[in-house]
Scaffold this active site. Structure first.
Site, PDB file in Angstrom:
ATOM      1  N   GLY A   1       0.819  -1.214   0.000  1.00 36.27           N
ATOM      2  CA  GLY A   1       0.000   0.000   0.000  1.00 36.27           C
ATOM      3  C   GLY A   1       0.849   1.258   0.000  1.00 36.27           C
TER       4      GLY A   1
ATOM      5  N   GLY B   1      -0.219   4.282   0.191  1.00 33.65           N
ATOM      6  CA  GLY B   1      -1.100   5.362   0.625  1.00 33.65           C
ATOM      7  C   GLY B   1      -0.358   6.236   1.630  1.00 33.65           C
TER       8      GLY B   1
ATOM      9  N   ILE C   1      -0.084   6.051   4.949  1.00 38.20           N
ATOM     10  CA  ILE C   1       0.723   5.336   5.946  1.00 38.20           C
ATOM     11  C   ILE C   1       1.957   4.725   5.289  1.00 38.20           C
ATOM     12  CG2 ILE C   1       0.776   3.303   7.467  1.00 38.20           C
ATOM     13  CD1 ILE C   1      -2.062   3.931   8.294  1.00 38.20           C
TER      14      ILE C   1
ATOM     15  N   GLY D   1      -5.309   0.576   4.067  1.00 40.43           N
ATOM     16  CA  GLY D   1      -6.508   1.283   4.498  1.00 40.43           C
ATOM     17  C   GLY D   1      -6.978   0.800   5.860  1.00 40.43           C
TER      18      GLY D   1
ATOM     19  N   ALA E   1      -8.053  12.934  11.667  1.00 37.17           N
ATOM     20  CA  ALA E   1      -8.333  13.345  13.039  1.00 37.17           C
ATOM     21  C   ALA E   1      -9.129  14.660  13.084  1.00 37.17           C
ATOM     22  CB  ALA E   1      -7.020  13.507  13.797  1.00 37.17           C
TER      23      ALA E   1
ATOM     24  N   HIS F   1       8.070  38.691   3.901  1.00 38.43           N
ATOM     25  CA  HIS F   1       9.227  38.315   3.085  1.00 38.43           C
ATOM     26  C   HIS F   1      10.466  38.211   3.962  1.00 38.43           C
ATOM     27  CE1 HIS F   1      11.961  38.019  -0.286  1.00 38.43           C
ATOM     28  NE2 HIS F   1      12.719  38.920   0.295  1.00 38.43           N
TER      29      HIS F   1
HETATM   30  P1  FAD Z   1      -9.822   6.663  17.122  1.00 36.57           P
HETATM   31  O1  FAD Z   1      -8.730   7.621  17.250  1.00 36.57           O
HETATM   32  O2  FAD Z   1      -9.548   5.347  16.491  1.00 36.57           O
HETATM   33  O3  FAD Z   1     -10.393   6.447  18.584  1.00 36.57           O
HETATM   34  C1  FAD Z   1     -11.420   5.543  18.850  1.00 36.57           C
HETATM   35  C2  FAD Z   1     -11.344   5.166  20.302  1.00 36.57           C
HETATM   36  O4  FAD Z   1     -12.532   4.447  20.642  1.00 36.57           O
HETATM   37  C3  FAD Z   1     -10.177   4.247  20.658  1.00 36.57           C
HETATM   38  O5  FAD Z   1      -9.442   4.801  21.712  1.00 36.57           O
HETATM   39  C4  FAD Z   1     -10.827   2.933  21.084  1.00 36.57           C
HETATM   40  O6  FAD Z   1     -10.134   2.300  22.139  1.00 36.57           O
HETATM   41  C5  FAD Z   1     -12.181   3.431  21.561  1.00 36.57           C
HETATM   42  N1  FAD Z   1     -13.257   2.418  21.501  1.00 36.57           N
HETATM   43  C6  FAD Z   1     -13.733   1.777  20.409  1.00 36.57           C
HETATM   44  N2  FAD Z   1     -14.781   0.985  20.754  1.00 36.57           N
HETATM   45  C7  FAD Z   1     -14.954   1.143  22.079  1.00 36.57           C
HETATM   46  C8  FAD Z   1     -15.872   0.593  23.019  1.00 36.57           C
HETATM   47  N3  FAD Z   1     -16.858  -0.242  22.633  1.00 36.57           N
HETATM   48  N4  FAD Z   1     -15.758   0.966  24.302  1.00 36.57           N
HETATM   49  C9  FAD Z   1     -14.779   1.832  24.712  1.00 36.57           C
HETATM   50  N5  FAD Z   1     -13.892   2.384  23.870  1.00 36.57           N
HETATM   51  C10 FAD Z   1     -13.990   2.040  22.577  1.00 36.57           C
HETATM   52  N6  FAD Z   1      -4.976  11.618  10.820  1.00 36.57           N
HETATM   53  C11 FAD Z   1      -4.659  12.912  10.657  1.00 36.57           C
HETATM   54  O7  FAD Z   1      -5.553  13.752  10.554  1.00 36.57           O
HETATM   55  N7  FAD Z   1      -3.352  13.324  10.620  1.00 36.57           N
HETATM   56  C12 FAD Z   1      -2.334  12.454  10.722  1.00 36.57           C
HETATM   57  O8  FAD Z   1      -1.164  12.858  10.670  1.00 36.57           O
HETATM   58  C13 FAD Z   1      -2.628  11.084  10.879  1.00 36.57           C
HETATM   59  N8  FAD Z   1      -1.639  10.172  10.994  1.00 36.57           N
HETATM   60  C14 FAD Z   1      -1.965   8.862  11.175  1.00 36.57           C
HETATM   61  C15 FAD Z   1      -0.925   7.939  11.267  1.00 36.57           C
HETATM   62  C16 FAD Z   1      -1.218   6.593  11.449  1.00 36.57           C
HETATM   63  C17 FAD Z   1      -0.084   5.598  11.546  1.00 36.57           C
HETATM   64  C18 FAD Z   1      -2.571   6.175  11.565  1.00 36.57           C
HETATM   65  C19 FAD Z   1      -2.908   4.726  11.802  1.00 36.57           C
HETATM   66  C20 FAD Z   1      -3.605   7.084  11.469  1.00 36.57           C
HETATM   67  C21 FAD Z   1      -3.312   8.435  11.263  1.00 36.57           C
HETATM   68  N9  FAD Z   1      -4.313   9.390  11.131  1.00 36.57           N
HETATM   69  C22 FAD Z   1      -4.001  10.704  10.933  1.00 36.57           C
HETATM   70  C23 FAD Z   1      -5.744   9.021  11.203  1.00 36.57           C
HETATM   71  C24 FAD Z   1      -6.282   9.346  12.614  1.00 36.57           C
HETATM   72  O9  FAD Z   1      -5.514   8.642  13.568  1.00 36.57           O
HETATM   73  C25 FAD Z   1      -7.749   8.964  12.701  1.00 36.57           C
HETATM   74  O10 FAD Z   1      -8.462   9.596  11.663  1.00 36.57           O
HETATM   75  C26 FAD Z   1      -8.312   9.395  14.038  1.00 36.57           C
HETATM   76  O11 FAD Z   1      -7.631   8.808  15.113  1.00 36.57           O
HETATM   77  C27 FAD Z   1      -9.798   9.031  14.133  1.00 36.57           C
HETATM   78  O12 FAD Z   1     -10.299   9.477  15.356  1.00 36.57           O
HETATM   79  P2  FAD Z   1     -11.535   8.765  16.057  1.00 36.57           P
HETATM   80  O13 FAD Z   1     -11.739   9.471  17.347  1.00 36.57           O
HETATM   81  O14 FAD Z   1     -12.662   8.666  15.122  1.00 36.57           O
HETATM   82  O15 FAD Z   1     -11.063   7.265  16.315  1.00 36.57           O
HETATM   83  P1  NAD Z   2      -4.817   4.708   2.262  1.00 37.44           P
HETATM   84  O1  NAD Z   2      -6.207   4.532   1.827  1.00 37.44           O
HETATM   85  O2  NAD Z   2      -4.232   6.059   2.350  1.00 37.44           O
HETATM   86  O3  NAD Z   2      -3.838   3.881   1.298  1.00 37.44           O
HETATM   87  C1  NAD Z   2      -3.981   2.514   1.089  1.00 37.44           C
HETATM   88  C2  NAD Z   2      -3.270   2.168  -0.205  1.00 37.44           C
HETATM   89  O4  NAD Z   2      -3.208   0.768  -0.319  1.00 37.44           O
HETATM   90  C3  NAD Z   2      -4.005   2.684  -1.439  1.00 37.44           C
HETATM   91  O5  NAD Z   2      -3.108   3.340  -2.289  1.00 37.44           O
HETATM   92  C4  NAD Z   2      -4.568   1.416  -2.068  1.00 37.44           C
HETATM   93  O6  NAD Z   2      -4.666   1.499  -3.479  1.00 37.44           O
HETATM   94  C5  NAD Z   2      -3.544   0.395  -1.641  1.00 37.44           C
HETATM   95  N1  NAD Z   2      -4.046  -0.975  -1.597  1.00 37.44           N
HETATM   96  C6  NAD Z   2      -5.243  -1.422  -1.153  1.00 37.44           C
HETATM   97  N2  NAD Z   2      -5.311  -2.770  -1.236  1.00 37.44           N
HETATM   98  C7  NAD Z   2      -4.106  -3.178  -1.720  1.00 37.44           C
HETATM   99  C8  NAD Z   2      -3.553  -4.465  -2.023  1.00 37.44           C
HETATM  100  N3  NAD Z   2      -4.248  -5.584  -1.809  1.00 37.44           N
HETATM  101  N4  NAD Z   2      -2.303  -4.517  -2.514  1.00 37.44           N
HETATM  102  C9  NAD Z   2      -1.578  -3.379  -2.718  1.00 37.44           C
HETATM  103  N5  NAD Z   2      -2.063  -2.142  -2.451  1.00 37.44           N
HETATM  104  C10 NAD Z   2      -3.309  -2.053  -1.963  1.00 37.44           C
HETATM  105  O7  NAD Z   2      -4.726   3.925   3.660  1.00 37.44           O
HETATM  106  P2  NAD Z   2      -3.572   3.872   4.736  1.00 37.44           P
HETATM  107  O8  NAD Z   2      -2.322   4.389   4.196  1.00 37.44           O
HETATM  108  O9  NAD Z   2      -3.632   2.502   5.300  1.00 37.44           O
HETATM  109  O10 NAD Z   2      -4.108   4.896   5.822  1.00 37.44           O
HETATM  110  C11 NAD Z   2      -5.370   4.636   6.494  1.00 37.44           C
HETATM  111  C12 NAD Z   2      -6.040   5.909   6.868  1.00 37.44           C
HETATM  112  O11 NAD Z   2      -5.294   6.602   7.858  1.00 37.44           O
HETATM  113  C13 NAD Z   2      -6.198   6.819   5.686  1.00 37.44           C
HETATM  114  O12 NAD Z   2      -7.556   7.024   5.476  1.00 37.44           O
HETATM  115  C14 NAD Z   2      -5.549   8.097   6.063  1.00 37.44           C
HETATM  116  O13 NAD Z   2      -6.382   9.187   5.836  1.00 37.44           O
HETATM  117  C15 NAD Z   2      -5.264   7.971   7.542  1.00 37.44           C
HETATM  118  N6  NAD Z   2      -3.907   8.504   7.748  1.00 37.44           N
HETATM  119  C16 NAD Z   2      -3.704   9.841   7.611  1.00 37.44           C
HETATM  120  C17 NAD Z   2      -2.448  10.380   7.749  1.00 37.44           C
HETATM  121  C18 NAD Z   2      -2.256  11.843   7.566  1.00 37.44           C
HETATM  122  O14 NAD Z   2      -3.237  12.569   7.583  1.00 37.44           O
HETATM  123  N7  NAD Z   2      -1.049  12.327   7.400  1.00 37.44           N
HETATM  124  C19 NAD Z   2      -1.373   9.561   8.025  1.00 37.44           C
HETATM  125  C20 NAD Z   2      -1.601   8.198   8.144  1.00 37.44           C
HETATM  126  C21 NAD Z   2      -2.881   7.689   8.016  1.00 37.44           C
END
Ligand code: FAD
Ligand code: NAD
Length: 475
Positions: free
Chosen positions: A188, A190, A192, A278, A327, A451
């Site tokens: 992937g 994407g 991440i 994803g 987020a 600037h």
């Molecule tokens: P989450 O942050 O997933 O929080 C959900 C919470 O609900 C968790 O703490 C879980 O424990 C809790 N929960 C679930 N079910 C229950 C239950 N039944 N009872 C009690 N607790 C429960 N987004 C950005 O905008 N910028 C970034 O730079 C960015 N970087 C990322 C990097 C990575 C590696 C990853 C994986 C994601 C990144 N994201 C980024 C995406 C971002 O983390 C998510 O979009 C965001 O955390 C979503 O917020 P949320 O509150 O919906 O869910």
């Molecule tokens: P993503 O949707 O950004 O990328 C997933 C990639 O995997 C896509 O390019 C897709 O075509 C590819 N893919 C899917 N199935 C595949 C397969 N079987 N083989 C090869 N490639 C395949 O998802 P992600 O990178 O996993 O991130 C997950 C979510 O977390 C995203 O929605 C993103 O918005 C969020 N996130 C955001 C940030 C940020 O805002 N900087 C950072 C990390 C994650």
């Protein structure tokens, strides 16, 4: 007697904890339930974002970028170092410290705002009741006038590359590696894949990314994606497009990946394989059968524009509902829902959610891509400005990339701004404000920019849309 609250929030990620705080600011009684447990066994608020996503990934991106600069770029600045070496344990300690500080901070914010933070599992029952099971106690029924579901998302697992947490790993595991893998594979390309690929490539891994689609960064503007692709190639990220993975096998610490591209079937060997294809909405154990909440075909909680579910008084926000998984999108939904519950008028402008990829150079955009505007049939104009012509970027020795502005040709409305270059994630805020206020290109052209600053590139790109760029030859 059961405890009752005006609002019970399930999930304390950036969507849920923000909803809880805003609801409490309105004078309501609020409880926020979360069960997140870290690898060291500790429980923490903050969800994916603070514990395993946005924050730790940015900490590792920053550390690895500094290491890369020290080893590759200091010389150009006339800085001579001795041998620069890597202490991964210290790097990881810093990451963990930042995460601990920020997640602990939510506890402080809850206290200050009088939100009851509850550590354990939450389950929505019929009639707006919530079953709360503490991590170390018996279930309790909470009565709620309103419920906000904010249960987030989890990584998608591929049937032919199941996570074993040791060799085939997800993004959270990949953020907490205690040594630099020699050969790192990523499925992937994407957000991440690119961010984590950058981290470990800078620290010394040979990184190969296998992407199923033929287009690189399909969601970004083509001009921006093309510049980024060239940069990543120069940095040594080996990205294979149109690569369909069909099998993996772990043997003696080596992961063998079989994939097919235009040239036929191939295999590659890695020490670690990150699957980053994803994320999916997470609702396991969240909803009692008679809760009345419906899920769509992708398992997301069905909501309307105001994040209201089919059940009156029950809302859902963040990654567990439709829309981009970011987020800030979730947090804004949390604010909207709390304001609506308090009787205020509130909305989220889904057309103006910025996206940022924190690679080097960074990639950021807001609004429509050129392909989307073209497809809409609306006449448009574009202006771009390269960072190579920016004095500030030159001083920083970070001249790769450009700013591109897309505006309507009929009434001058700005429709999209796309940036690849230094600090793109900061620069995009100006464009977000411009689009939020429905600014014209002329509004931006007449706005004074300091600037020398990187923001001048945004200004010049807006000028270029009318062939008025002053520090670059108009085309
Ligand atoms: P989450 O942050 O997933 O929080 C959900 C919470 O609900 C968790 O703490 C879980 O424990 C809790 N929960 C679930 N079910 C229950 C239950 N039944 N009872 C009690 N607790 C429960 N987004 C950005 O905008 N910028 C970034 O730079 C960015 N970087 C990322 C990097 C990575 C590696 C990853 C994986 C994601 C990144 N994201 C980024 C995406 C971002 O983390 C998510 O979009 C965001 O955390 C979503 O917020 P949320 O509150 O919906 O869910
Ligand atoms: P993503 O949707 O950004 O990328 C997933 C990639 O995997 C896509 O390019 C897709 O075509 C590819 N893919 C899917 N199935 C595949 C397969 N079987 N083989 C090869 N490639 C395949 O998802 P992600 O990178 O996993 O991130 C997950 C979510 O977390 C995203 O929605 C993103 O918005 C969020 N996130 C955001 C940030 C940020 O805002 N900087 C950072 C990390 C994650």
């Amino acid at each position: 007697m059961s405890r009752s609250f005006d609002v019970v929030v399930i999930g304390a990620g950036p969507a849920g904890y923000i909803a809880a705080i805003r609801a409490a600011q309105h004078g309501m009684t609020v409880a926020c339930i979360d069960k997140w447990q870290n690898f060291d066994g500790s429980y923490a608020f903050g969800g994916t974002c603070l514990n395993a996503g946005c924050i730790p990934s940015k900490a590792m991106l920053e550390s690895s970028e500094l290491y890369h600069r020290a080893t590759h770029e200091f010389k150009k600045h006339g800085i001579v170092t001795g041998e620069v070496s890597l202490d991964v344990a210290a790097m990881q300690k810093r990451r963990a410290g930042i995460v601990r500080q920020l997640t602990g901070g939510i506890g402080g914010l809850f206290k200050a705002n009088k939100v009851e933070g509850l550590v354990g599992h939450g389950k929505l029952l019929a009639g707006k009741k919530v079953e709360f099971t503490p991590v170390d106690g018996d279930p309790e029924i909470l009565e709620a006038k309103n419920v906000v579901l904010a249960s987030g998302s989890v990584p998608i697992e591929l049937p032919f590359a199941k996570f074993d947490r040791e060799h085939i790993i997800d993004s959270w595991d990949a953020l907490e590696l205690d040594a630099v893998p020699e050969r790192l594979g990523i499925i992937g390309a994407g957000v991440i894949g690119l961010e984590l690929g950058s981290v470990w490539a800078r620290l010394g891994s040979t990184v190969t990314v296998l992407e199923a689609m033929d287009d690189f960064l399909a969601m970004a503007d083509r001009d921006i994606a093309n510049v980024a692709a060239k940069d990543f190639k120069k940095q040594g990220l080996d990205i294979h497009l149109g690569a369909k993975v069909s099998a993996t096998n772990v043997d003696n610490g080596t992961v063998t990946v079989t994939y097919t591209d235009k040239a036929g079937e191939k295999t590659l060997e890695f020490d670690k394989l990150v699957v980053a294809v994803g994320r999916r909405s997470f609702t396991d154990g969240l909803l009692a059968e008679d809760s009345g909440i419906a899920l769509d075909e992708r398992g997301r909680i069905i909501v309307d524009e105001e994040c209201h579910t089919h059940v009156s008084g029950v809302y859902a926000v963040g990654d567990c509902v439709r829309g981009v998984m970011l987020a800030h999108k979730g947090s804004e939904e949390g604010v909207m829902v709390a304001d609506l519950i308090a009787g205020e008028i509130a909305e989220v402008n889904y057309d103006v959610v910025p996206s940022v990829i924190y690679t080097a150079p960074e990639i950021a955009w807001v609004g429509k891509t050129e392909a989307e505007v073209k497809a809409s049939g609306r006449p448009y104009k574009t202006g771009s400005f390269p960072f190579a012509a920016s004095g500030r970027a030159k001083a920083m020795e970070q001249t790769s990339g450009m700013v591109k502005v897309i505006s309507a040709a009929d009434d001058d409305e700005m429709l999209g701004v796309h940036i690849v270059g230094p600090m793109a994630g900061e620069l995009i805020s100006e464009a977000v404000l411009a689009l939020e206020f429905s600014a014209s290109t002329e509004d931006l052209q007449r706005t004074i920019h300091a600037h020398p600053s990187l923001a001048e590139a945004v200004h010049e790109a807006a000028l270029a849309a009318d062939k008025k760029a002053l520090n670059y030859i108009n085309r």
